[in-house]
Design an enzyme around this catalytic site. Structure first.
Site, short mmCIF file in Angstrom:
data_model
loop_
_atom_site.label_atom_id
_atom_site.label_comp_id
_atom_site.label_asym_id
_atom_site.label_seq_id
_atom_site.Cartn_x
_atom_site.Cartn_y
_atom_site.Cartn_z
N TYR A 119 0.78 -1.14 0.12
CA TYR A 119 0.01 0.13 0.18
C TYR A 119 0.82 1.22 0.15
O TYR A 119 1.78 1.34 0.67
CB TYR A 119 -0.67 -0.08 1.21
CG TYR A 119 -1.79 1.28 1.40
CD1 TYR A 119 -3.06 1.17 0.87
CD2 TYR A 119 -1.34 2.43 2.01
CE1 TYR A 119 -4.14 2.35 0.93
CE2 TYR A 119 -2.13 3.44 1.96
CZ TYR A 119 -3.29 3.63 1.36
OH TYR A 119 -4.19 4.51 1.75
N GLU A 207 -3.67 7.47 -4.21
CA GLU A 207 -3.69 6.03 -3.48
C GLU A 207 -3.48 4.95 -4.19
O GLU A 207 -4.09 4.82 -5.28
CB GLU A 207 -4.69 5.73 -2.88
CG GLU A 207 -4.93 4.78 -1.93
CD GLU A 207 -6.27 4.28 -1.16
OE1 GLU A 207 -7.32 3.92 -2.11
OE2 GLU A 207 -6.24 4.29 -0.08
#
Ligand code: ADP
Ligand code: MG
Length: 397
Positions: A119, A207
């Site tokens: 991530y 993101e």
């Protein structure tokens, strides 16, 4: 303003960040040609909606065993068939809410070999007034869940705007992800490109979930979500052009066209207020008296009769609204102008639900007189608590 995954990936590609080759498909009959332009032997067919969790989501009226909004195909024909199946249907994910979102665009991209999923995100941290980097070895999962259950697996730090991005920032991310050797340099390079894109395009959020490590040792951005600062869109025409209005709440969209600050909420009392602070206080006091606001709406300091009418139309178009509270403090704005606006709006739009109006400030007596002699069924209120109490009572009995 948010954009689709395929648009974000095109932007990242233009900054030299590693993404897969892919094609966007708007009509089912384009799917086969699109998939045929990619190399294979694996195709990934991805529903494009402004919400995450598509892979684990489900379509409404799905047949038994049917997969979610991210599917693997082993041939051009299979990829085209999947695109055909998904287009026009409603995808429900943990981010769309139970109503789901209609899928109007499909992205078909090359399948990647995945060794590890990470991530990585950049976002504006209002506390430090800086861009923050957030990264975790737990990629491909819901980051809120990681933050709640294993917060030690998340690394977060901010970047000093005076120095901008530095190689040590990238190395910090690389080491947190357990990268070694040449992978570290690739991570430094990637973070630099993401940061440049973020700053130059006035992004609010970028993101990548997952960022993957491939067996070749290369990194790739396999999913990407980007959001941009709406106040900066005037100087980002290429970003503004990516806006997909079908993804936005129609009421919020109408409000933005009239420069009204409107956010739809789940409650039953529609609010029309001038000033964000007063709007917040109005929502609070509605809750205090036992009801929930249906929206946040700040008509602004210089609201005209037209703006008030438009605001009224937006509020009354919401089927959840069981009553309306108008709470105006006349400062620059005169109460008589607001009263006239409200009456014009009610005459134009009609009034099916109770309406409480509370006016205070410049020309308040004239404003109240205009309302009371209008012949309309408006409940007048004297102060904030009186207004909240009256509208809650009118709605809940
Ligand atoms: P979402 O986050 O909305 O579920 P993603 O794009 O992250 O959508 O896809 C979900 C999962 O599907 C990823 O975590 C990854 O495992 C897999 N995936 C997505 N794109 C590809 C691709 N191009 N090649 C291989 N696997 C993929
Ligand atoms: Mg994802």
């Amino acid at each position: 303003m948010n954009i689709h995954e395929y648009q974000a990936k095109a932007l990242l590609r233009s900054y030299g960040a590693p993404v897969s080759d892919g094609r966007v498909v708007l009509r089912a009959d384009e799917a086969k040609t699109a998939a045929g332009e990619l190399d294979g032997p694996l195709w990934v067919v991805k529903a494009q909606i402004h919400a995450g969790g598509r892979g684990k989501g489900h379509f409404k009226e799905a047949s038994a065993g049917e997969k979610g909004g991210v599917r693997l195909a082993k041939s051009v024909e299979e990829a085209a068939e999947m695109a055909h199946q998904m287009l026009g249907r409603t995808l429900v994910t943990h981010q769309t809410g139970p109503a789901g979102k209609q899928v109007n665009r499909i992205y078909i991209e090359d399948g990647s070999d995945i060794e590890q999923e990470f991530y990585l995100a950049l976002l504006i941290d209002r506390k430090t007034s800086r861009v923050s980097v957030v990264t975790s070895t737990e990629g491909g999962m819901d980051i809120e869940e990681v933050a709640a259950s294993t917060p030690e697996k998340i690394l977060s730090f901010s970047i000093d705007p005076a120095t901008g991005i530095q190689p040590f920032h990238g190395r910090r991310v690389a080491f947190a992800l357990g990268l070694t050797g040449k992978q570290v340099g690739k991570c430094v390079d990637l973070l630099g490109k993401l940061y440049k894109c973020f700053i130059e395009k006035d992004a609010e959020m970028l993101e990548i979930n997952p960022l993957i490590l491939m067996p070749s040792g290369d990194l790739k951005c396999l999913d990407c979500k980007m959001g941009f600062d709406g106040n900066a869109l005037y100087r980002q025409p290429d970003i503004a052009a990516l806006r997909d209005e079908t993804e936005e709440d129609p009421k919020e969209l109408a409000a933005s066209k009239f420069d009204l600050n409107y956010i739809a909420l789940d409650g039953e009392i529609g609010c029309m207020v001038n000033g964000a602070g007063l709007a917040m206080a109005t929502m609070d006091i509605i809750k205090l008296y036992g009801a929930e606001p249906a929206n946040f709406l700040d008509v602004g300091g210089g609201a005209t009769k037209e703006k008030v009418t438009e605001a009224f139309k937006i509020i009354t178009s919401d089927p959840n609204v069981k009553g309306i509270l108008v709470n105006i403090f006349g400062g620059i704005m005169r109460c008589d102008i607001i009263a006239e606006g409200v009456i014009a709006a009610v005459k134009e739009v009609g009034l099916q639900v109770p309406l409480v109006v509370r006016l205070e400030g410049t020309n308040v007596d004239l404003g109240k007189e205009i309302i009371s002699t209008s012949g309309l069924n408006v409940i007048a209120a004297d102060d904030l608590s009186d207004a909240a109490e009256k509208i809650v009572k009118a709605v809940k009995g």
